[in-house]
Scaffold this active site. Structure first.
Site, PDB file in Angstrom:
ATOM      1  N   SER A 328       4.860 -13.886  15.849  1.00 37.07           N
ATOM      2  CA  SER A 328       5.329 -12.883  16.817  1.00 37.07           C
ATOM      3  C   SER A 328       6.208 -13.446  17.919  1.00 37.07           C
ATOM      4  O   SER A 328       6.721 -12.679  18.735  1.00 37.07           O
ATOM      5  CB  SER A 328       4.133 -12.160  17.423  1.00 37.07           C
ATOM      6  OG  SER A 328       3.498 -11.373  16.439  1.00 37.07           O
ATOM      7  N   ASP A 365      -1.218  -3.216  11.233  1.00 38.64           N
ATOM      8  CA  ASP A 365      -1.282  -3.914  12.507  1.00 38.64           C
ATOM      9  C   ASP A 365      -2.650  -4.572  12.605  1.00 38.64           C
ATOM     10  O   ASP A 365      -3.608  -4.144  11.951  1.00 38.64           O
ATOM     11  CB  ASP A 365      -1.089  -2.917  13.658  1.00 38.64           C
ATOM     12  CG  ASP A 365      -0.695  -3.603  14.954  1.00 38.64           C
ATOM     13  OD1 ASP A 365      -1.544  -4.337  15.504  1.00 38.64           O
ATOM     14  OD2 ASP A 365       0.441  -3.400  15.404  1.00 38.64           O
ATOM     15  N   HIS A 371      -1.905   0.926  18.629  1.00 38.36           N
ATOM     16  CA  HIS A 371      -1.758   0.786  20.077  1.00 38.36           C
ATOM     17  C   HIS A 371      -1.374   2.092  20.756  1.00 38.36           C
ATOM     18  O   HIS A 371      -1.051   2.092  21.952  1.00 38.36           O
ATOM     19  CB  HIS A 371      -0.675  -0.259  20.395  1.00 38.36           C
ATOM     20  CG  HIS A 371      -1.018  -1.653  19.962  1.00 38.36           C
ATOM     21  ND1 HIS A 371      -0.710  -2.136  18.712  1.00 38.36           N
ATOM     22  CD2 HIS A 371      -1.648  -2.657  20.622  1.00 38.36           C
ATOM     23  CE1 HIS A 371      -1.118  -3.399  18.614  1.00 38.36           C
ATOM     24  NE2 HIS A 371      -1.693  -3.735  19.760  1.00 38.36           N
TER      25      HIS A 371
END
Length: 661
Positions: A328, A365, A371
């Protein structure tokens, strides 16, 4: 009856004999005269030169090798003189083993010395002297000298030796010198520098010792010495002094280097820290390291085997040669690309359910349930995988490739070390060239999804990742990363900068850069930020990004549990940062092999580096307590969140392969 002598006849024969003898003498003297004229007149100049050569020996004077120092003048590589016991095999009158056995009665020669000698002997010519023992004591020199007449072909020589006073510290930066082998000798003979290496036994083998060999070596001097018929030096006729090599003043802060190496503890990995404004590499860490002093005299076989067969690969220069998926830490660059290419606005949001479906593939995810509503700022702060799945799909792989290339991803940086790897910045053209069959060459949507999240075919060196972060911190101004900041003339002490100006600029909108930097600050300072815990009470503002990248793929439906996987197959932990955020003085990238969560292992290492460099604060005993590898999986960055892993699709029949070392 008496015989009457024929006087006339005898006189005739006597005259004939006298004439013949006179002719013979004349011929002999004529030949001698002719030879004399040939030698003394016709060939006078040639033989006079030969006689002068026999009378005069030209002895090379080996120059002092240049010093290597850190940016503050701490000596990292220096020279010292010592006596060495050397054997020239072609001059021995006994077999080699017998000579060594006899020598061992005068001078200590252990098994390690014998093995090293044999290894060096294999690499040397028969007429060259090969060291049996180095660093002889005065007592050992005296004992051998008293018995020297017994050992033709064995000599005690005064030599200059290289020493690395800090041992393992920065070993992959400095490298080491070693004895010139046959292949290197042949290569030198084929160059214009052959005369300059007369009398030189050692050459740079790795690191800066190798890449700056010409600067460090200096210029060989010569001494004309009159010698007797027995070869003994009588007097010095003339002398041309050797010119010492140039000194290297590095950009490295060796105290920062020590702090980071200590912070790694038993973890394997790499860290590169750069001053964005200059390209100075402030710390260059590859763990584990090795002691370069082992190589100077010729490493013994046991030590070489220990280094060469170790599973930890201490000889690998990880920042330069190790390639890793960025995980990431790639996301801020993807977000910047989206802004620059008009694919997203800062306020544009998606609803993250915790997965994305592409065809018959589900890309998940790491946060079950997702999220919620996620805009660009939040996508970086909490590291939302789903946001980048959709972004990658919309951008396409070739747009990603073209935007990332100027940041140095998949490109050699041109650092002043040899054997830098290029890594892989994937594209459709790359895949066509990489694979053989048409099916393998086809670029599919799952490939792009994986790449956009920092996994898939992405493969970069820690140096490239740090360089990209440095460029971002420097607002798109590219400074060539370098380890040697200044070359100092060995005689005049004049100094020359190695990288005096920028390489190029990436045309970026400052407003877009500021958006990305602000989000990276949120990673370390906002609730939900994946590196918040690592920077509580830092005393400075830091922009950062955590990352976790797979080493092996996890089967569909299975959940990743580090403590159930062999340690060397666990995820790699990454962290990138720059600080102070408003005017960065340092940018860095940390990769911890099999470390798990970037926030749990890599970010604390970065914190120690930043604390020391910005606040001159050394870790205290409590802070340097190492996290046991078996406990790394339990270190979630913030309660309620799991560190992002380089997203692996589920199921995964056509998606990109898992990241490998």
């Amino acid at each position: 009856m008496n015989e009457i002598k024929n006087t006339e006849r005898e006189l005739h024969f006597f005259r004939l004999r006298l004439t013949a003898l006179g002719a013979l003498v004349f011929i002999c003297f004529s030949l001698l005269l002719a030879r004399f004229i040939w030698l003394q007149v016709i060939k006078h100049s040639d033989y006079a030169a030969q006689a002068e050569d026999n009378r005069i020996a030209v002895v090379p004077i080996v120059p002092n090798r240049g010093l290597i120092m850190d940016r503050n003048g701490v000596v990292l590589a220096r020279n010292y003189s010592a006596y060495t016991l050397e054997i020239t095999p072609s001059k021995l009158n006994l077999d080699l083993d017998s000579v060594i056995d006899e020598l061992s009665k005068l001078v200590t020669v252990d098994i390690k010395d014998r093995k090293r000698f044999r290894k060096l002997l294999e690499e040397s010519k028969n007429f060259e002297s090969v060291p049996l023992r180095t660093r002889l004591s005065d007592e050992e020199v005296a004992r051998f000298t008293a018995q020297r007449f017994r050992f033709p072909g064995v000599e005690v020589q005064a030599r200059l030796f290289r020493q690395y006073p800090l041992g393992e510290v920065a070993s992959h930066v400095i490298g080491y010198i070693g004895r010139i082998n046959q292949a290197e000798a042949k290569a030198i003979d084929d160059t214009d520098d052959a005369a300059n290496y007369s009398g030189t036994d050692h050459i740079g083998k790795e690191g800066l010792e190798k890449s700056y060999e010409k600067q460090l070596h200096g210029v060989t001097g010569y001494e004309e010495v009159e010698v007797s018929a027995g070869g003994r030096a009588m007097r010095t006729l003339s002398r041309t002094a050797a010119v010492p090599g140039n000194n290297l003043i590095l950009s490295i802060d060796i105290e920062l280097q020590k702090v980071v190496e200590e912070a790694f503890g038993e973890w394997r990995g790499a860290m590169v820290a750069i001053d964005p404004a200059t390209g100075d590499i402030l710390a260059y860490v590859s763990r584990p390291g090795y002691d370069p002093n082992l190589f100077v005299d010729g490493i013994d076989q046991q030590s070489w085997n220990d280094l060469n067969t170790s599973l930890d690969r201490p000889m690998v220069n990880r920042p330069l040669s190790g390639t890793y998926a960025p995980g990431s830490t790639f996301k801020p660059f993807m977000a910047l690309a989206a802004l620059e290419l008009g694919k997203r606005t800062p306020s544009q949001s998606i609803l993250d359910p915790g997965f994305m479906i592409l065809g018959d593939h589900t890309f998940r995810d790491d946060v079950v349930g997702g999220h919620g509503m996620v805009n660009m700022h939040k996508s970086i702060v909490v590291s939302c995988n789903t946001y980048y799945y959709y972004l990658g799909r919309d951008m396409g792989i070739d747009s990603i490739h073209d935007f990332m290339k100027p940041f140095g991803f998949g490109q050699v940086t041109g650092i002043d070390l040899d054997n830098e790897k290029t890594g892989v910045l994937p594209s459709q053209a790359w895949k066509r060239a990489r694979f053989k069959t048409a099916q393998q060459q086809k670029w599919v949507g799952g490939d792009t999804i994986s790449v956009s999240n920092g996994s898939g075919f992405n493969s970069y060196t820690p140096l490239q990742i740090a360089n990209a972060v440095s460029i971002l911190a420097n607002n798109g101004v590219v400074m060539k990363p370098h380890l040697v900041k200044i070359i100092e003339d060995g005689v005049t002490r004049a100094r020359t900068l190695t990288v005096p100006k920028e390489s190029y600029r990436i045309p970026l909108k400052q407003s877009n850069i500021d958006i990305i930097k602000s989000a990276m600050v949120g990673v370390t300072s906002e609730v939900g930020g994946t590196a918040l815990n690592a920077f509580v009470g830092a005393g400075y503002t830091v922009g950062g990004k955590t990352g976790t990248a797979q080493v092996i793929a996890i089967k569909a439906g299975e959940k990743y549990h580090a403590n159930q996987i062999a340690e060397r197959l666990r995820d790699n932990a990454l962290f990138t940062a720059f600080a102070p955020a408003d005017k960065p003085r340092i940018a860095l990238a940390v990769v911890v092999e099999n470390g798990g969560f970037g926030a749990g292992v890599a970010a604390p290492i970065a914190r120690k580096a930043l604390d020391f460099y910005l606040l001159h604060k050394r870790p205290n005993e409590k802070e340097t307590t190492k996290v046991p590898k078996e406990d790394a999986d339990s270190l979630a960055p913030v309660e309620g969140y799991e560190e992002e892993r380089g997203g692996a699709p589920e199921p995964k029949p056509e998606a990109a392969p898992a990241n490998k070392k």
